[in-house]
Design an enzyme around this catalytic site. Structure first.
Site, PDB file in Angstrom:
ATOM      1  N   ARG A 144      13.569  33.742  16.425  1.00 17.19           N
ATOM      2  CA  ARG A 144      12.368  32.582  15.247  1.00 17.19           C
ATOM      3  C   ARG A 144      13.042  32.529  13.763  1.00 17.19           C
ATOM      4  O   ARG A 144      12.000  31.946  13.118  1.00 17.19           O
ATOM      5  CB  ARG A 144      11.677  34.165  15.142  1.00 17.19           C
ATOM      6  CG  ARG A 144      11.819  35.558  14.405  1.00 17.19           C
ATOM      7  CD  ARG A 144      11.292  36.862  15.092  1.00 17.19           C
ATOM      8  NE  ARG A 144      11.893  36.960  16.310  1.00 17.19           N
ATOM      9  CZ  ARG A 144      10.876  37.712  16.496  1.00 17.19           C
ATOM     10  NH1 ARG A 144      10.107  39.291  15.629  1.00 17.19           N
ATOM     11  NH2 ARG A 144      11.238  38.751  17.848  1.00 17.19           N
ATOM     12  N   LYS A 156      24.349  42.881  20.520  1.00 21.78           N
ATOM     13  CA  LYS A 156      23.749  44.297  21.796  1.00 21.78           C
ATOM     14  C   LYS A 156      24.600  44.464  22.534  1.00 21.78           C
ATOM     15  O   LYS A 156      26.067  44.353  22.928  1.00 21.78           O
ATOM     16  CB  LYS A 156      23.371  42.793  22.626  1.00 21.78           C
ATOM     17  CG  LYS A 156      22.274  42.076  22.247  1.00 21.78           C
ATOM     18  CD  LYS A 156      21.672  40.446  23.148  1.00 21.78           C
ATOM     19  CE  LYS A 156      21.080  39.647  22.528  1.00 21.78           C
ATOM     20  NZ  LYS A 156      19.796  40.327  22.571  1.00 21.78           N
TER      21      LYS A 156
HETATM   22  N1  BES Z   1      17.655  36.200  22.697  1.00 20.43           N
HETATM   23  C1  BES Z   1      17.218  36.878  22.389  1.00 20.43           C
HETATM   24  C2  BES Z   1      15.836  37.619  23.771  1.00 20.43           C
HETATM   25  C3  BES Z   1      16.000  37.170  25.471  1.00 20.43           C
HETATM   26  C4  BES Z   1      16.891  38.359  25.724  1.00 20.43           C
HETATM   27  C5  BES Z   1      15.783  36.727  25.987  1.00 20.43           C
HETATM   28  C6  BES Z   1      16.888  38.394  27.202  1.00 20.43           C
HETATM   29  C7  BES Z   1      16.162  36.262  27.898  1.00 20.43           C
HETATM   30  C8  BES Z   1      16.187  37.560  27.909  1.00 20.43           C
HETATM   31  C9  BES Z   1      16.462  37.393  20.923  1.00 20.43           C
HETATM   32  O1  BES Z   1      17.265  36.541  20.308  1.00 20.43           O
HETATM   33  C10 BES Z   1      16.583  38.750  21.455  1.00 20.43           C
HETATM   34  O2  BES Z   1      17.419  39.556  21.237  1.00 20.43           O
HETATM   35  N2  BES Z   1      14.977  39.254  20.804  1.00 20.43           N
HETATM   36  C11 BES Z   1      15.045  40.702  20.733  1.00 20.43           C
HETATM   37  C12 BES Z   1      13.890  40.793  19.873  1.00 20.43           C
HETATM   38  C13 BES Z   1      13.817  42.211  19.210  1.00 20.43           C
HETATM   39  C14 BES Z   1      15.441  43.065  18.546  1.00 20.43           C
HETATM   40  C15 BES Z   1      12.383  42.620  17.679  1.00 20.43           C
HETATM   41  C16 BES Z   1      14.712  41.010  22.091  1.00 20.43           C
HETATM   42  O3  BES Z   1      13.357  40.603  22.435  1.00 20.43           O
HETATM   43  O4  BES Z   1      15.136  42.656  22.133  1.00 20.43           O
HETATM   44 MN    MN Z   2      19.156  38.331  19.770  1.00 20.83          MN
END
Ligand code: BES
Ligand code: MN
Ligand code: ZN
Length: 456
Positions: free
Chosen positions: A310, A236
């Site tokens: 997930r 990230k």
């Molecule tokens: N933990 C994050 C989701 C998240 C981000 C929740 C910011 C609340 C605030 C999750 O693990 C994630 O990174 N999801 C990605 C999925 C994508 C790569 C398909 C997302 O939502 O960008």
């Molecule tokens: Mn994530």
């Protein structure tokens, strides 16, 4: 932290709850000294206003008007926090449901996160109003406090072992059982995706399994316990990683809900499953295009290591489903898309079963914990099918990101009624009774809906 109502002592001050219409009428009937005092302090009954009255006449708290109340949830809490030290009792004609919510707000306003720095406590204490279930409200407040503290505690002190310890501490309070599946062999064989996501971290991944209660319907809660989410090799950027200590918010929510259930003795057979991992970066980290075989046997192509929630939930949900409980509820800070769709204030949820939806929506009306239904939209199933494996963890294009994540999870629940919450778990700016920081979402509404959802 123990949030509780005051015991009656000999110096109890009455608080008059006055909205903007009632305030002038009430004032006219007061002794001149009180009238002068209230006028001097410009008290008009606005939300958040509070004033101690002279001559032992108690205090007043403003109750605003319908429009200002509609913008918040707990309408006494901000005023209560401004009152001087003392023990107070409420004088009002509010109905019992509203009084219960306001009393809860008062207790939640006392919450402090003071592990790393002393915080001045709130010194105004409330006698439980007549006609409310004080024990129940205290249980809700303390469940919520637990959720907040677990989220607020940074990953340096809230890694997978600490989350396990938090579950053990909760279990020992209520004589629940905890077993933990841990270790490269056991975890890798039985929960391969939990192991894969967590293996790059120094602190070992694990599955926490807590059970409580021997009779009644079986309720299984599954909470995302990603103690820190770097994104993995799909790292990230800094701004997105900044809040990722809260990525165990789903597990904090289910532990908070479990506290409420156990403290009030809800007659269920409760199971709480928490896949606890750090999504970290190392030479042995999982990679984009790896294909994983899940506990259930479904294969998953990794197209983004940042879609880790997930994966760990899927193995935990598969285990949950093997036991055929009456209801499975998963809670997770699963997608940024959910945050984009509804913002931090609403808890988006998915459920197919109309009776579950009806129970939840009814409970939400009096729980100061709004929820919003999202669709398990079957036409999007094809988006999570990559061709060379059964499932894709991160469909390209990013359409309907929260929905495709929910559909992914649903593939791992076949027998049981299922409900899933894609929560944010964080209060970005302070509001009454909700300081900036970790926050439970969906838990109070679920707690209130349980009797209906499980025919208790
Ligand atoms: N933990 C994050 C989701 C998240 C981000 C929740 C910011 C609340 C605030 C999750 O693990 C994630 O990174 N999801 C990605 C999925 C994508 C790569 C398909 C997302 O939502 O960008
Ligand atoms: Mn994530
Ligand atoms: Zn995550």
């Amino acid at each position: 932290m123990n949030l509780s109502f005051a015991k009656p002592d000999d110096a109890i001050r009455p608080i008059h709850i006055l909205d903007e219409t009632a305030a002038p009428d009430w004032l006219k009937k007061q002794p001149q000294a009180v009238q002068d005092w209230v006028t001097t302090h410009d008290f008009k009954g606005a939300l958040g206003q509070a004033l101690l009255l002279p001559n032992d006449a108690g205090a007043v708290i403003g109750y605003g008007n319908e429009q200002t109340r509609a913008r918040g949830r707990f309408h006494l809490a901000a005023g209560a926090a401004k009152l001087p030290a003392g023990t107070y009792t409420l004088v009002s004609d509010l109905d019992a449901d509203t009084l219960a919510t306001e009393a809860l707000g008062w207790l939640l306003a006392k919450y402090r996160f003071d592990r790393y720095k002393d915080q001045p406590p709130m010194r105004a204490h409330l006698i439980a109003p007549d006609g409310i279930n004080a024990t129940q409200i205290e249980a809700i407040a303390n469940g919520e406090a637990l959720s907040r503290t677990l989220i607020n505690t940074p990953a340096s002190d809230m890694g997978p072992p600490d989350l396990e310890q938090a579950a053990r501490d909760l279990a020992s309070t209520f004589e629940a059982e905890v077993s933990v599946i841990l270790g490269d062999d056991l975890l890798e064989q039985n929960f391969p995706m939990i192991h894969t996501v967590g293996r790059a971290a120094d602190r070992a991944p694990r599955l926490i399994d807590m059970t409580w209660g021997t009779t009644g319907p079986k309720l299984t809660l599954v909470g995302k316990g990603v103690c820190f989410d770097t994104g993995g090799l799909n790292l990230k950027p800094g701004a997105s990683m900044g809040l990722m200590k809260k990525d165990m918010g789903g597990s904090a929510a289910v532990l908070g809900l479990a506290h409420m259930i156990m403290a009030t003795g809800v007659p269920v057979q409760l199971r709480v499953l928490i896949p606890a991992v750090e999504n970290s970066v190392s030479g042995n980290a999982f990679r984009p295009q790896d294909i994983l075989t899940s506990r259930k046997g479904l294969t998953v192509e990794i197209n983004n290591t940042d879609a880790e929630g997930r994966l760990v939930l899927a193995d935990a949900l598969a285990l949950a489903d093997e036991d055929n409980p009456d209801l499975i509820i998963s809670m997770a800070t699963l997608t940024g898309a959910a945050r984009v769709a509804v913002g931090p204030d609403l808890a988006p949820y998915y459920a197919d079963d109309a009776s579950l939806v009806a129970a939840l929506e009814a409970a939400a009306l009096t729980s100061a914990d709004p929820v919003w239904r999202m669709p398990f939209h079957a036409p999007y199933e094809s988006m999570i099918e990559p061709g060379i494996a059964d499932l894709d963890n991160a469909p390209k294009g990013g359409f309907a990101g929260s929905i495709t994540a929910a559909l992914f999870l649903r593939r791992f629940v076949e027998q049981s009624r299922y409900m899933h919450f894609d929560i944010y778990g964080w209060q970005p700016t302070a509001a009454a009774a909700r300081p900036k920081g970790g926050v439970g979402q969906g838990t109070r509404t679920l707690f209130a809906a349980l009797p209906d959802m499980l025919n208790l």
